[in-house]
Write a protein that holds these residues in place. Structure first.
Motif, PDB file in Angstrom:
ATOM      1  N   SER A   1      56.130 -10.941  39.088  1.00  0.00           N
ATOM      2  CA  SER A   1      54.693 -10.072  39.356  1.00  0.00           C
ATOM      3  C   SER A   1      54.247 -10.802  40.627  1.00  0.00           C
ATOM      4  CB  SER A   1      53.840  -9.996  38.239  1.00  0.00           C
ATOM      5  OG  SER A   1      53.224 -11.531  37.859  1.00  0.00           O
ATOM      6  N   GLN A   2      54.492 -12.043  40.949  1.00  0.00           N
ATOM      7  CA  GLN A   2      53.989 -12.545  42.315  1.00  0.00           C
ATOM      8  C   GLN A   2      54.848 -12.388  43.532  1.00  0.00           C
ATOM      9  OE1 GLN A   2      52.195 -15.542  39.178  1.00  0.00           O
ATOM     10  NE2 GLN A   2      52.686 -16.533  41.219  1.00  0.00           N
ATOM     11  N   LEU A   3      55.716 -11.249  43.439  1.00  0.00           N
ATOM     12  CA  LEU A   3      56.595 -10.949  44.692  1.00  0.00           C
ATOM     13  C   LEU A   3      55.530 -10.353  45.749  1.00  0.00           C
ATOM     14  CD1 LEU A   3      59.382  -9.032  42.818  1.00  0.00           C
ATOM     15  CD2 LEU A   3      59.739 -11.073  44.461  1.00  0.00           C
ATOM     16  N   MET A   4      55.607 -11.057  47.017  1.00  0.00           N
ATOM     17  CA  MET A   4      54.735 -10.906  47.925  1.00  0.00           C
ATOM     18  C   MET A   4      55.373 -10.790  49.324  1.00  0.00           C
ATOM     19  SD  MET A   4      51.749  -9.846  46.882  1.00  0.00           S
ATOM     20  CE  MET A   4      50.671 -10.026  48.266  1.00  0.00           C
ATOM     21  N   PRO A   5      55.094 -10.167  50.344  1.00  0.00           N
ATOM     22  CA  PRO A   5      55.404 -10.317  51.683  1.00  0.00           C
ATOM     23  C   PRO A   5      55.048 -11.293  52.345  1.00  0.00           C
ATOM     24  CG  PRO A   5      53.865  -8.269  51.656  1.00  0.00           C
ATOM     25  CD  PRO A   5      54.058  -8.899  50.129  1.00  0.00           C
ATOM     26  N   VAL A   6      55.975 -11.857  53.195  1.00  0.00           N
ATOM     27  CA  VAL A   6      55.221 -12.860  54.163  1.00  0.00           C
ATOM     28  C   VAL A   6      54.672 -12.310  55.513  1.00  0.00           C
ATOM     29  CG1 VAL A   6      55.902 -15.176  55.423  1.00  0.00           C
ATOM     30  CG2 VAL A   6      56.850 -14.600  52.902  1.00  0.00           C
ATOM     31  N   ARG A   7      53.611 -12.677  55.823  1.00  0.00           N
ATOM     32  CA  ARG A   7      53.023 -12.104  57.318  1.00  0.00           C
ATOM     33  C   ARG A   7      53.173 -13.295  58.134  1.00  0.00           C
ATOM     34  NH1 ARG A   7      52.919  -6.900  55.153  1.00  0.00           N
ATOM     35  NH2 ARG A   7      51.507  -6.921  53.468  1.00  0.00           N
ATOM     36  N   PHE A   8      54.039 -12.926  59.036  1.00  0.00           N
ATOM     37  CA  PHE A   8      54.315 -13.952  60.258  1.00  0.00           C
ATOM     38  C   PHE A   8      53.210 -14.008  61.417  1.00  0.00           C
ATOM     39  CE2 PHE A   8      58.582 -13.355  58.758  1.00  0.00           C
ATOM     40  CZ  PHE A   8      58.589 -14.604  58.178  1.00  0.00           C
ATOM     41  N   GLU A   9      52.871 -14.852  62.115  1.00  0.00           N
ATOM     42  CA  GLU A   9      51.686 -14.737  62.982  1.00  0.00           C
ATOM     43  C   GLU A   9      52.083 -13.912  64.040  1.00  0.00           C
ATOM     44  OE1 GLU A   9      50.488 -18.809  64.057  1.00  0.00           O
ATOM     45  OE2 GLU A   9      48.986 -18.801  62.828  1.00  0.00           O
ATOM     46  N   ALA A  10      53.160 -14.128  64.464  1.00  0.00           N
ATOM     47  CA  ALA A  10      53.800 -13.345  65.773  1.00  0.00           C
ATOM     48  C   ALA A  10      53.914 -11.828  65.472  1.00  0.00           C
ATOM     49  CB  ALA A  10      55.047 -13.751  66.353  1.00  0.00           C
ATOM     50  N   GLY A  11      53.869 -11.421  64.088  1.00  0.00           N
ATOM     51  CA  GLY A  11      53.899  -9.946  63.725  1.00  0.00           C
ATOM     52  C   GLY A  11      55.251  -9.618  63.235  1.00  0.00           C
ATOM     53  N   PRO A  12      55.794  -8.657  62.894  1.00  0.00           N
ATOM     54  CA  PRO A  12      57.190  -8.166  62.143  1.00  0.00           C
ATOM     55  C   PRO A  12      58.230  -8.813  62.997  1.00  0.00           C
ATOM     56  CG  PRO A  12      55.517  -6.241  62.421  1.00  0.00           C
ATOM     57  CD  PRO A  12      55.123  -7.366  63.168  1.00  0.00           C
TER      58      PRO A  12
ATOM     59  N   GLY B   1      79.996  -0.565  61.929  1.00  0.00           N
ATOM     60  CA  GLY B   1      80.088  -1.955  62.725  1.00  0.00           C
ATOM     61  C   GLY B   1      79.269  -2.251  63.911  1.00  0.00           C
ATOM     62  N   ARG B   2      78.754  -1.421  64.339  1.00  0.00           N
ATOM     63  CA  ARG B   2      78.076  -1.385  65.535  1.00  0.00           C
ATOM     64  C   ARG B   2      76.695  -2.314  65.094  1.00  0.00           C
ATOM     65  NH1 ARG B   2      75.837   2.530  67.693  1.00  0.00           N
ATOM     66  NH2 ARG B   2      76.258   4.087  65.730  1.00  0.00           N
ATOM     67  N   PRO B   3      76.132  -2.917  66.292  1.00  0.00           N
ATOM     68  CA  PRO B   3      75.078  -3.750  65.873  1.00  0.00           C
ATOM     69  C   PRO B   3      73.965  -2.638  65.781  1.00  0.00           C
ATOM     70  CG  PRO B   3      75.699  -4.176  68.127  1.00  0.00           C
ATOM     71  CD  PRO B   3      76.794  -3.442  67.330  1.00  0.00           C
ATOM     72  N   ALA B   4      72.965  -3.086  64.790  1.00  0.00           N
ATOM     73  CA  ALA B   4      71.564  -2.188  64.969  1.00  0.00           C
ATOM     74  C   ALA B   4      70.728  -2.997  65.477  1.00  0.00           C
ATOM     75  CB  ALA B   4      71.487  -2.166  63.322  1.00  0.00           C
ATOM     76  N   ALA B   5      70.227  -2.599  66.803  1.00  0.00           N
ATOM     77  CA  ALA B   5      68.921  -3.128  67.541  1.00  0.00           C
ATOM     78  C   ALA B   5      67.928  -2.739  66.954  1.00  0.00           C
ATOM     79  CB  ALA B   5      69.304  -2.861  68.837  1.00  0.00           C
ATOM     80  N   GLY B   6      66.746  -3.351  67.168  1.00  0.00           N
ATOM     81  CA  GLY B   6      65.416  -2.716  66.732  1.00  0.00           C
ATOM     82  C   GLY B   6      65.022  -2.552  65.209  1.00  0.00           C
ATOM     83  N   ALA B   7      66.033  -2.826  64.342  1.00  0.00           N
ATOM     84  CA  ALA B   7      65.762  -2.712  62.935  1.00  0.00           C
ATOM     85  C   ALA B   7      64.533  -3.676  62.531  1.00  0.00           C
ATOM     86  CB  ALA B   7      67.093  -2.961  62.094  1.00  0.00           C
ATOM     87  N   GLU B   8      63.541  -3.143  61.771  1.00  0.00           N
ATOM     88  CA  GLU B   8      62.571  -4.153  61.144  1.00  0.00           C
ATOM     89  C   GLU B   8      62.917  -4.843  60.047  1.00  0.00           C
ATOM     90  OE1 GLU B   8      58.041  -3.420  59.098  1.00  0.00           O
ATOM     91  OE2 GLU B   8      58.727  -2.045  61.000  1.00  0.00           O
ATOM     92  N   VAL B   9      62.617  -6.128  59.962  1.00  0.00           N
ATOM     93  CA  VAL B   9      62.968  -7.035  58.840  1.00  0.00           C
ATOM     94  C   VAL B   9      61.633  -7.446  58.541  1.00  0.00           C
ATOM     95  CG1 VAL B   9      64.414  -8.961  58.265  1.00  0.00           C
ATOM     96  CG2 VAL B   9      65.011  -7.611  60.284  1.00  0.00           C
ATOM     97  N   ALA B  10      61.483  -7.175  57.211  1.00  0.00           N
ATOM     98  CA  ALA B  10      60.240  -7.957  56.313  1.00  0.00           C
ATOM     99  C   ALA B  10      60.754  -8.680  55.328  1.00  0.00           C
ATOM    100  CB  ALA B  10      59.583  -6.682  55.770  1.00  0.00           C
ATOM    101  N   VAL B  11      60.246  -9.877  55.259  1.00  0.00           N
ATOM    102  CA  VAL B  11      60.517 -11.022  54.366  1.00  0.00           C
ATOM    103  C   VAL B  11      59.760 -11.039  53.243  1.00  0.00           C
ATOM    104  CG1 VAL B  11      60.895 -13.366  54.166  1.00  0.00           C
ATOM    105  CG2 VAL B  11      61.553 -12.356  56.285  1.00  0.00           C
ATOM    106  N   TRP B  12      60.135 -10.979  51.917  1.00  0.00           N
ATOM    107  CA  TRP B  12      59.310 -11.223  50.683  1.00  0.00           C
ATOM    108  C   TRP B  12      59.674 -12.493  50.059  1.00  0.00           C
ATOM    109  CZ3 TRP B  12      56.305  -7.395  47.845  1.00  0.00           C
ATOM    110  CH2 TRP B  12      56.216  -6.304  48.616  1.00  0.00           C
ATOM    111  N   SER B  13      58.642 -12.930  49.307  1.00  0.00           N
ATOM    112  CA  SER B  13      58.805 -14.543  48.889  1.00  0.00           C
ATOM    113  C   SER B  13      58.773 -14.068  47.223  1.00  0.00           C
ATOM    114  CB  SER B  13      57.514 -15.353  49.491  1.00  0.00           C
ATOM    115  OG  SER B  13      56.471 -14.970  48.907  1.00  0.00           O
ATOM    116  N   LEU B  14      59.119 -15.188  46.504  1.00  0.00           N
ATOM    117  CA  LEU B  14      58.879 -15.289  45.183  1.00  0.00           C
ATOM    118  C   LEU B  14      58.742 -16.596  44.726  1.00  0.00           C
ATOM    119  CD1 LEU B  14      59.026 -14.309  42.103  1.00  0.00           C
ATOM    120  CD2 LEU B  14      61.318 -14.308  42.147  1.00  0.00           C
ATOM    121  N   SER B  15      57.557 -16.936  44.096  1.00  0.00           N
ATOM    122  CA  SER B  15      57.237 -18.762  43.768  1.00  0.00           C
ATOM    123  C   SER B  15      56.871 -18.735  42.696  1.00  0.00           C
ATOM    124  CB  SER B  15      56.245 -18.897  45.115  1.00  0.00           C
ATOM    125  OG  SER B  15      54.936 -18.430  44.667  1.00  0.00           O
ATOM    126  N   GLY B  16      56.880 -17.756  41.879  1.00  0.00           N
ATOM    127  CA  GLY B  16      56.514 -17.957  40.336  1.00  0.00           C
ATOM    128  C   GLY B  16      56.992 -16.787  39.578  1.00  0.00           C
TER     129      GLY B  16
END
Length: 859
Positions: free
Chosen positions: A241-252, A223-238
């Protein structure tokens, strides 16, 4: 068989280099262009480069074939890709060997122009966005490509101007564009799907609306918070097979001290998103899909992500004499984790997900072994048997845990609440589905209900349902089934049903068959629609052939031939059904009805079904026919059936057809079907052919598209139950990792696989079901719903638990076939069926081979 050691040694050799030439539209060599070899994308969304080479002055190139990867990967055939300014992008699937004798010919044709306009929330153009093709399909094509390597797309970028328009000059006019990769100022990098009608358009406008952001919290197991974990976001718009990661301008994105995270408010409307959370010392966690709200400040909140520490498994692999087996592949199915044993036969797998692990061990020359390893188990000892030693175990279809009469009683209990209501107040289609389920386990009650139930489309539903009822009855009571069939109003459906009854009768029931064929003819002649008439006339003639009455069959074919000749292009499929039967007595005339072999590409199924029908009586003729459709769409099933039918008459020719197939998965399937077609007196030969198919499977890796190994288990069981584990554990080893964001986990993939495996081992299937069940339970308000695959899988693993789950589902407000109503229909039908038929139905649905076996025609 003397050829087996030679074949196995050839399969063990390294694949030949991939070579060919690059030419322009006039056939002149293209020098100095770089050719890339790439596979399907990796789990991080990138497409790695497996090899590269530059063409010489004569346009020639040669690339070493990549080494086979026998780890737990999704096996996809790589493709060759190349681009030079002014020409269209060139892509070619390798399929291990080229169609042209000189290798893979890559033709650089002039590029067309595609204009893509981007507009924002306010309808204004978006300037400064970089666009590149991401997913394409050339025409003509024999393969649906995955995404292109970013290294290649970077060379084809175009930037939108102040009017929001960018011009792509890198694709041939006929190339279909399914998705673009867009790097948009202020929004980051997104995969944008094109609508079907836009794929070939010269001008496309894409309206982008920022919908909001994702937010959530990541915690440890305690139950302790996990600080510093990396969160990658994936999108599906069709398409998945078109599953792709979203790249944010500010980085991960990383979690804060309190474990929370928020993405920038740049996620798009109409697109689904999920997060992949990684943290040191924990297994990655993949969240469910969510759709942000329809405005920029909208936030989609994810359920708390709980990080779990990974587990490890260690052990030793030895042979039956206790000697260590070095170099054995050790895989934890569905985890993405694999290793090899050392000189002492020892292994260690780290980074496994918590819970039971599906351990698979294999080594060339040995039988495969696998087991379910509990979380608390210590070091694992695995003993491998050589292939020339007796098998330690075999697998056969499991009996139901509940007696058949009890299953039928439970089936009635599940169906009744919906059946009673829908027959009283439902629409035609839901009534039909409920009655189809009832007739599986209580045909007398179904017939009674059918006679009392009104339908708006009376003739259609009375015909269709009486036909279905007769099919349900014909195995146990063919005479009663025939009586029901005679009451079918539509003549062609009456004939079609009687054909099925005649075909189901044993050979010794010759007189009964003959009498039914006469009734088929009466019904066929009564059919007013020519296309249906000629189909059933062909069926009657073929039944006469099967009875040995060749001259009578010829006369019936002669009756149908002019009708078939008068049918138009819209009825070509029905002409094909007739011609594929007619060809058994007059091959030239049958081919003439189809326009000759020069039009084989327009009649793939008809030519293929004809080849399968004559495969045992005329193997050379069948080989000639199947060769004319090789590699064409829809030829898959006919090729398998032809090898199956031909094997008993001419095994060497059947094997030659199998080995000449370009696709690895088609070679494997053709070999297995050839083995399946051999008579019981040739079991030893069948086993050798299956061993060759297994070697082809293991050769796979990144250079061949492979089938689902589990699909072949029932065929292997009929040959030798000791062969079933070879396919079973290979299927387990090849399972996609449940936390691979580039795969749509559970989308009829893992659940369908688990259903095939449940026929032989319920514990393994339960281990696959539980993660999907937990994922469904995390959906919040919709947690009580189950997909059809979930219902069917749970019904196979634990029928009583399945009943409890379905009865606990919220009742839909109407009587449509959805939600709990649909679940009641499919579960009651599954429970009420004879065990063998139930498993065959599941296999037909989820194996991809249901249109090949158990039918008069390959579909």
């Amino acid at each position: 068989m003397t050829w087996l050691p030679l074949v196995l040694s050839l399969l063990a050799q390294e694949p030949a280099p991939l070579s060919g030439t690059a030419v322009d539209r006039e056939g002149r060599p293209v020098a100095g262009v770089e050719i890339l070899l790439a596979p399907s994308r990796a789990s991080d969304g990138t497409v790695p480069i497996l090899g590269r080479v530059t063409t010489d002055a004569q346009g020639r190139y040669e690339l070493p074939a990549p080494a086979a990867d026998r780890g737990p990967t999704r096996r996809m055939a790589p493709f060759l890709a190349a681009y030079r300014p002014g020409s269209g992008l060139v892509v070619s699937i390798t399929l291990l060997k080229a169609k042209e004798p000189g290798g893979f010919k890559l033709a650089f044709n002039p590029a067309g122009r595609r204009t893509i306009t981007l507009r924002g929330d306010d309808g204004r153009p978006i300037a400064g966005a970089r666009l590149a093709p991401l997913k394409v399909r050339p025409r003509p094509a024999n393969y649906f490509l995955d995404v292109l390597p970013h290294e290649l797309t970077d060379r084809m970028q175009a930037t939108t101007g102040v009017d929001g328009r960018a011009e792509l000059t890198c694709l041939e006019p006929t190339t279909e564009l399914f998705a673009v990769l867009a790097t948009i100022p202020g929004l980051g990098t997104h995969a944008l799907s094109l609508a079907e009608e836009q794929c070939r358009s010269e001008a496309v406008t894409l309206d982008l609306k920022a919908a909001g952001r994702l937010a959530g919290r990541v915690v440890r197991r305690d139950g302790r918070p996990a600080a510093g974990a990396e969160v990658a976001v994936w999108s599906l718009s069709g398409h998945p097979s078109q599953l792709m990661p979203v790249r944010f301008e500010a980085g991960p994105i990383r979690t804060a001290e309190d474990g929370t995270f928020r993405t920038p408010p740049v996620l798009l409307s109409g697109v689904k998103y999920r997060a992949l959370v990684r943290a040191e010392g924990s297994r990655p966690v993949l969240t469910e899909w969510v759709t942000p709200a329809g405005h920029r400040d909208g936030t989609a909140s994810l359920a708390d992500v709980v990080l779990m520490p990974p587990r490890s498994i260690s052990g030793r692999v030895a042979d039956r004499r206790g000697q260590p087996v070095a170099g054995a592949d050790v895989v934890a199915g569905g985890s993405g984790v694999s290793t090899a044993t050392d000189d002492r036969g020892a292994f260690r797998l780290d980074g496994l997900p918590p819970g039971p692990a599906m351990l698979v061990v294999r080594r060339d020359g040995f039988r495969i072994d696998g087991r379910l390893v509990g979380e608390a188990e210590g070091p694992v000892e695995v003993t491998l048997a050589r292939f020339d030693e007796p098998a330690a175990s075999a697998m056969t279809t499991l009996p139901s845990p509940i007696p058949v009469e009890e299953r039928r009683r439970l089936a009635r209990r599940v169906l009744d609440p919906f059946l009673t209501r829908v027959l009283a107040k439902g629409k035609d289609s839901p009534k039909s589905w409920a009655l189809r389920s009832l007739m599986v386990f209580d045909p007398a009650a179904a017939l009674d209900a059918l006679e009392k139930t009104p339908f708006e489309k009376t003739e259609y539903y009375q015909s269709f349902l009486r036909s279905e009822l007769a099919w349900a009855m014909m195995r146990d009571d063919p005479d009663e089934a025939a009586a029901v069939a005679e009451g079918i109003p539509q003549a062609f459906r009456r004939a079609q049903t009687l054909v099925g009854i005649a075909a189901s009768l044993p050979d010794e029931s010759r007189a009964r068959k003959r009498a039914i064929v006469d009734r088929v003819l009466l019904a066929a002649r009564a059919e007013p629609e020519p296309k249906w008439k000629v189909w059933q006339i062909g069926e009657a003639a073929e039944l006469m052939l099967d009875l040995g009455e060749t001259e009578r069959a010829r006369a019936i074919f002669a009756e149908g031939r002019p009708i078939a000749a008068r049918l138009g292009a819209d009825e070509e499929a029905l002409v094909g059904y007739f011609a594929s039967r007619f060809g058994r007595v007059d091959l030239p005339a049958a081919l003439s009805l189809l326009g000759g072999l020069d039009r084989a590409a327009d009649h793939v199924l008809a030519i293929g079904n004809l080849a399968a029908r004559i495969a045992a009586s005329d193997p050379p003729g069948a080989e000639r026919l199947i060769g004319r459709i090789r590699g064409l769409p829809d030829s898959f099933g006919a090729t398998l059936r032809t090898c199956q039918e031909m094997a008993r008459a001419d095994l060497p020719r059947a094997l030659r057809i199998a080995r000449e197939q370009e696709r690895g998965w088609l070679r494997v399937g053709s070999l297995v079907f050839a083995a399946y077609g051999l008579p019981s007196a040739q079991k030893a030969a069948a086993r050798d052919v299956v061993r060759e198919a297994l070697a082809e499977l293991d050769r796979g890796g990144p250079v061949a598209v492979m089938p689902d190994s589990a699909a072949f288990m029932p065929l292997a069981e009929s040959i030798d139950p000791a062969l079933v584990p070879e396919f079973f554990w290979r299927a387990v080893a090849d399972l996609a990792p449940s936390d691979d964001p580039s795969q749509e986990y559970g989308r009829g993939d893992v659940l369908g696989e688990a259903l095939l495996l449940a026929r032989y081992d319920r514990r393994i299937s339960a281990a696959l079901y539980e993660p999907a069940h937990r994922a469904s339970a995390a959906k919040g308000a919709s947690s009580g719903q189950m997909t059809p695959s979930e219902v069917t899988l749970l019904g196979a693993i634990d029928p009583l638990r399945a009943i409890e789950a379905v009865e606990a589902m919220p009742e839909p407000p109407d009587l449509e076939t959805k939600g709990a109503n649909w679940s009641r229909i499919i579960l009651s039908e599954q429970l009420g069926r004879d065990e063998t038929i139930s498993w065959d139905r599941i296999w037909g649905t989820f194996s991809g081979l249901g249109g090949v076996l158990g039918r008069r025609d390959v579909l």
